[in-house]
Write a protein that holds these residues in place. Structure first.
Motif, PDB file in Angstrom:
ATOM      1  N   GLN A 145      23.686   9.024  12.308  1.00 59.27           N
ATOM      2  CA  GLN A 145      24.212   8.482  12.524  1.00 59.27           C
ATOM      3  C   GLN A 145      23.577   8.570  13.668  1.00 59.27           C
ATOM      4  O   GLN A 145      23.827   6.787  14.829  1.00 59.27           O
ATOM      5  CB  GLN A 145      25.562   8.400  13.283  1.00 59.27           C
ATOM      6  CG  GLN A 145      27.079   8.432  11.902  1.00 59.27           C
ATOM      7  CD  GLN A 145      27.038   7.413  11.467  1.00 59.27           C
ATOM      8  OE1 GLN A 145      26.868   5.908  12.160  1.00 59.27           O
ATOM      9  NE2 GLN A 145      26.852   7.421   9.979  1.00 59.27           N
ATOM     10  N   THR A 146      22.700   9.144  14.404  1.00 62.20           N
ATOM     11  CA  THR A 146      21.931   9.272  15.663  1.00 62.20           C
ATOM     12  C   THR A 146      20.698   9.944  15.721  1.00 62.20           C
ATOM     13  O   THR A 146      20.484  11.050  15.134  1.00 62.20           O
ATOM     14  CB  THR A 146      22.362   9.996  16.927  1.00 62.20           C
ATOM     15  OG1 THR A 146      23.056  11.295  16.679  1.00 62.20           O
ATOM     16  CG2 THR A 146      24.006   9.316  17.640  1.00 62.20           C
ATOM     17  N   LEU A 147      19.679   9.341  16.496  1.00 60.13           N
ATOM     18  CA  LEU A 147      18.423   9.452  16.342  1.00 60.13           C
ATOM     19  C   LEU A 147      18.347   9.846  18.265  1.00 60.13           C
ATOM     20  O   LEU A 147      18.089   8.608  19.365  1.00 60.13           O
ATOM     21  CB  LEU A 147      17.407   9.260  15.881  1.00 60.13           C
ATOM     22  CG  LEU A 147      15.963   9.720  15.711  1.00 60.13           C
ATOM     23  CD1 LEU A 147      15.471  11.098  14.927  1.00 60.13           C
ATOM     24  CD2 LEU A 147      14.522   8.227  15.717  1.00 60.13           C
ATOM     25  N   LEU A 203      11.062  10.802  28.513  1.00 59.93           N
ATOM     26  CA  LEU A 203      11.369   9.374  28.261  1.00 59.93           C
ATOM     27  C   LEU A 203      12.637   9.856  27.458  1.00 59.93           C
ATOM     28  O   LEU A 203      12.836  11.122  27.130  1.00 59.93           O
ATOM     29  CB  LEU A 203      10.870   9.030  27.615  1.00 59.93           C
ATOM     30  CG  LEU A 203      11.586   7.747  26.372  1.00 59.93           C
ATOM     31  CD1 LEU A 203      10.294   6.720  26.443  1.00 59.93           C
ATOM     32  CD2 LEU A 203      11.769   8.546  25.221  1.00 59.93           C
ATOM     33  N   ASP A 204      13.994   9.395  27.813  1.00 57.45           N
ATOM     34  CA  ASP A 204      15.554   9.846  27.262  1.00 57.45           C
ATOM     35  C   ASP A 204      16.278   8.370  26.944  1.00 57.45           C
ATOM     36  O   ASP A 204      16.097   7.630  26.982  1.00 57.45           O
ATOM     37  CB  ASP A 204      16.593  10.379  28.595  1.00 57.45           C
ATOM     38  CG  ASP A 204      16.038  11.518  28.661  1.00 57.45           C
ATOM     39  OD1 ASP A 204      15.813  12.856  27.772  1.00 57.45           O
ATOM     40  OD2 ASP A 204      16.306  12.013  29.097  1.00 57.45           O
ATOM     41  N   LEU A 205      16.305   8.253  24.984  1.00 56.03           N
ATOM     42  CA  LEU A 205      17.286   7.319  24.440  1.00 56.03           C
ATOM     43  C   LEU A 205      17.495   8.325  23.005  1.00 56.03           C
ATOM     44  O   LEU A 205      17.331   8.886  22.679  1.00 56.03           O
ATOM     45  CB  LEU A 205      15.909   5.514  24.533  1.00 56.03           C
ATOM     46  CG  LEU A 205      14.483   5.817  23.611  1.00 56.03           C
ATOM     47  CD1 LEU A 205      15.323   6.331  21.980  1.00 56.03           C
ATOM     48  CD2 LEU A 205      14.268   5.089  24.101  1.00 56.03           C
ATOM     49  N   THR A 206      18.330   7.391  23.211  1.00 57.76           N
ATOM     50  CA  THR A 206      19.306   7.824  21.371  1.00 57.76           C
ATOM     51  C   THR A 206      19.413   5.985  20.538  1.00 57.76           C
ATOM     52  O   THR A 206      19.847   4.951  21.616  1.00 57.76           O
ATOM     53  CB  THR A 206      20.541   7.848  21.744  1.00 57.76           C
ATOM     54  OG1 THR A 206      20.485   9.066  22.300  1.00 57.76           O
ATOM     55  CG2 THR A 206      22.022   8.339  20.262  1.00 57.76           C
ATOM     56  N   VAL A 207      18.987   6.307  19.327  1.00 58.51           N
ATOM     57  CA  VAL A 207      19.203   5.087  18.468  1.00 58.51           C
ATOM     58  C   VAL A 207      20.289   5.227  17.782  1.00 58.51           C
ATOM     59  O   VAL A 207      20.153   6.340  16.856  1.00 58.51           O
ATOM     60  CB  VAL A 207      17.584   4.682  17.509  1.00 58.51           C
ATOM     61  CG1 VAL A 207      18.143   3.740  16.796  1.00 58.51           C
ATOM     62  CG2 VAL A 207      16.870   5.217  18.481  1.00 58.51           C
ATOM     63  N   ARG A 208      21.381   4.492  17.741  1.00 60.17           N
ATOM     64  CA  ARG A 208      22.395   4.613  16.589  1.00 60.17           C
ATOM     65  C   ARG A 208      22.301   3.641  15.602  1.00 60.17           C
ATOM     66  O   ARG A 208      22.235   2.345  15.301  1.00 60.17           O
ATOM     67  CB  ARG A 208      23.624   3.945  17.306  1.00 60.17           C
ATOM     68  CG  ARG A 208      23.718   4.679  18.917  1.00 60.17           C
ATOM     69  CD  ARG A 208      25.083   4.757  19.809  1.00 60.17           C
ATOM     70  NE  ARG A 208      25.507   5.549  20.423  1.00 60.17           N
ATOM     71  CZ  ARG A 208      24.858   6.297  22.083  1.00 60.17           C
ATOM     72  NH1 ARG A 208      23.685   5.337  21.685  1.00 60.17           N
ATOM     73  NH2 ARG A 208      24.999   7.279  22.358  1.00 60.17           N
ATOM     74  N   ALA A 209      22.829   4.219  14.604  1.00 56.16           N
ATOM     75  CA  ALA A 209      22.989   3.858  13.258  1.00 56.16           C
ATOM     76  C   ALA A 209      23.411   2.385  13.334  1.00 56.16           C
ATOM     77  O   ALA A 209      24.494   2.346  14.321  1.00 56.16           O
ATOM     78  CB  ALA A 209      24.148   4.481  11.844  1.00 56.16           C
ATOM     79  N   GLY A 210      23.062   1.024  13.049  1.00 59.75           N
ATOM     80  CA  GLY A 210      23.982  -0.442  12.390  1.00 59.75           C
ATOM     81  C   GLY A 210      23.852  -0.461  14.169  1.00 59.75           C
ATOM     82  O   GLY A 210      24.430  -1.932  14.141  1.00 59.75           O
ATOM     83  N   GLN A 211      22.428  -0.209  15.189  1.00 62.13           N
ATOM     84  CA  GLN A 211      22.421  -1.241  16.284  1.00 62.13           C
ATOM     85  C   GLN A 211      21.170  -1.528  16.343  1.00 62.13           C
ATOM     86  O   GLN A 211      19.767  -0.846  15.808  1.00 62.13           O
ATOM     87  CB  GLN A 211      22.730  -0.285  17.039  1.00 62.13           C
ATOM     88  CG  GLN A 211      24.441  -0.366  17.321  1.00 62.13           C
ATOM     89  CD  GLN A 211      24.770   0.268  19.001  1.00 62.13           C
ATOM     90  OE1 GLN A 211      24.402   0.960  20.041  1.00 62.13           O
ATOM     91  NE2 GLN A 211      26.061   0.710  18.836  1.00 62.13           N
ATOM     92  N   VAL A 212      20.330  -2.245  17.345  1.00 60.99           N
ATOM     93  CA  VAL A 212      19.297  -2.186  17.411  1.00 60.99           C
ATOM     94  C   VAL A 212      18.905  -1.873  19.139  1.00 60.99           C
ATOM     95  O   VAL A 212      19.742  -2.435  19.918  1.00 60.99           O
ATOM     96  CB  VAL A 212      18.397  -3.629  17.150  1.00 60.99           C
ATOM     97  CG1 VAL A 212      17.542  -3.862  17.849  1.00 60.99           C
ATOM     98  CG2 VAL A 212      18.407  -3.831  16.044  1.00 60.99           C
ATOM     99  N   HIS A 253      16.544   6.399   7.423  1.00 58.19           N
ATOM    100  CA  HIS A 253      18.023   5.644   8.271  1.00 58.19           C
ATOM    101  C   HIS A 253      18.056   4.861   9.409  1.00 58.19           C
ATOM    102  O   HIS A 253      18.627   4.091   9.471  1.00 58.19           O
ATOM    103  CB  HIS A 253      18.709   6.588   8.399  1.00 58.19           C
ATOM    104  CG  HIS A 253      19.376   7.368   7.257  1.00 58.19           C
ATOM    105  ND1 HIS A 253      19.274   8.699   6.467  1.00 58.19           N
ATOM    106  CD2 HIS A 253      20.410   6.147   6.384  1.00 58.19           C
ATOM    107  CE1 HIS A 253      19.999   8.970   5.406  1.00 58.19           C
ATOM    108  NE2 HIS A 253      20.252   7.557   4.589  1.00 58.19           N
ATOM    109  N   PHE A 254      16.282   4.805   9.746  1.00 58.36           N
ATOM    110  CA  PHE A 254      16.037   4.480  11.240  1.00 58.36           C
ATOM    111  C   PHE A 254      14.932   4.014  10.575  1.00 58.36           C
ATOM    112  O   PHE A 254      14.146   4.675  10.214  1.00 58.36           O
ATOM    113  CB  PHE A 254      16.248   6.234  12.169  1.00 58.36           C
ATOM    114  CG  PHE A 254      17.559   6.227  12.651  1.00 58.36           C
ATOM    115  CD1 PHE A 254      18.343   5.741  13.310  1.00 58.36           C
ATOM    116  CD2 PHE A 254      17.729   7.599  11.663  1.00 58.36           C
ATOM    117  CE1 PHE A 254      19.298   6.525  13.880  1.00 58.36           C
ATOM    118  CE2 PHE A 254      19.110   8.226  12.039  1.00 58.36           C
ATOM    119  CZ  PHE A 254      20.345   7.493  12.937  1.00 58.36           C
ATOM    120  N   GLY A 263      19.631   1.542  11.445  1.00 59.92           N
ATOM    121  CA  GLY A 263      19.161   2.143  13.474  1.00 59.92           C
ATOM    122  C   GLY A 263      18.085   2.093  13.809  1.00 59.92           C
ATOM    123  O   GLY A 263      16.929   2.329  13.055  1.00 59.92           O
ATOM    124  N   VAL A 264      17.785   1.227  14.769  1.00 57.77           N
ATOM    125  CA  VAL A 264      16.238   0.492  14.732  1.00 57.77           C
ATOM    126  C   VAL A 264      15.786   0.305  16.827  1.00 57.77           C
ATOM    127  O   VAL A 264      16.776   0.179  17.467  1.00 57.77           O
ATOM    128  CB  VAL A 264      16.347  -1.472  15.083  1.00 57.77           C
ATOM    129  CG1 VAL A 264      15.143  -1.624  15.121  1.00 57.77           C
ATOM    130  CG2 VAL A 264      16.519  -1.062  13.163  1.00 57.77           C
TER     131      VAL A 264
END
Length: 257
Positions: free
Chosen positions: A3-5, A23-32, A163-164, A196-197
């Motif tokens: 679900q998350t990267l 750098l901090d960021l989160t990529v979520r499944a089903g989102q760009v 998945h990502f 997740g993109v």
């Protein structure tokens, strides 16, 4: 389904020069999640740093990669949970191997072989809009257009069951028709495959169309993170203001009779 990267505190250096700073960021499944910024802001380097594919002389001085909250090494994710789509797709393919060989090699890492592999390859090419499968698979990268190779890179990601997807300026080398087709495909896969993109781009038109969340980068740092609607309606950072002003000026110019 993962679900998350998440990337936490990624810092990249060349000798004593800091190129990317915490750098901090989160990529979520089903989102760009769009990572935007001017040229030289550190976007593409951050993308390579996430998967530990840094150019010579650049090293990671800090950072943690989390998959569903659990620490993981980049080598365990590359070509498996996380796939990469490059700005110049031709550089991602071995020029002396056919596209069929690339696809079969990808499936072999999953233990899929024989008739099952060939059937899955044909179905996946059809899913990404490449319907002349036999001709394409018998071709080499230099025989296909950039738009077709971008679709093939996504097909390989799907064959790897990733998945990502990390997409580094994937539309910048494409004509407007190929750009539209690529973005149509990306949006459909995000929705249908729950992909997740992380989309690295300087094109705010692409951001407006595709993104759910946006991180704005300047001089190696994230200076703003928000949802796409807030960014376009109430940008806080100077970098976001500059990118949006350039976008509006360009679109007005294009529309001028």
């Amino acid at each position: 389904m993962k679900q998350t990267l998440s990337i936490q505190g990624l810092s990249l250096k060349h000798q004593h020069h800091i190129l990317v700073d915490r750098l901090d960021l989160t990529v979520r499944a089903g989102q760009v999640h769009a990572l935007v910024g001017a040229s030289g802001s550190g976007k593409s380097l951050s993308c390579l740093g996430i998967l530990d594919l840094l150019p010579p002389g650049v090293h990671c001085s800090a950072g943690t990669l989390l998959l569903d909250g659990q620490p993981v090494q980049p080598a365990r994710l590359r070509g498996r949970e996380v796939a990469l789509v490059l700005q110049n797709p031709r550089s991602a393919f071995n020029p002396v191997r056919s596209l069929r060989q690339h696809a079969l090699e990808t499936l072999e890492t999953r233990g899929v072989r024989g008739a099952q592999a060939h059937a899955l390859i044909a179905a996946t090419l059809h899913e990404v809009g490449l319907h002349d499968a036999q001709r394409i698979l018998d071709s080499f990268a230099f025989q296909l257009s950039g738009g077709m190779l971008q679709r093939l890179m996504i097909a390989l990601a799907l064959l790897a069951d990733s998945h990502f997807l990390l997409a580094d300026e994937p539309t910048s080398d494409l004509d407007v028709v190929a750009q539209a087709r690529f973005l149509d495909l990306l949006e459909r896969l995000v929705k249908q495959r729950h992909l997740g993109v992380l989309l690295i781009t300087h094109d705010m038109g692409v951001v407006a169309r595709c993104a759910d969340q946006v991180s704005v980068m300047a001089q190696g740092r994230i200076v703003e993170q928000t949802d796409v609607h807030t960014l376009f309606n109430s940008p806080r950072s100077q970098e976001a203001h500059t990118l949006l002003a350039a976008h509006h000026a360009l679109t007005r110019e294009v529309c001028t009779p």
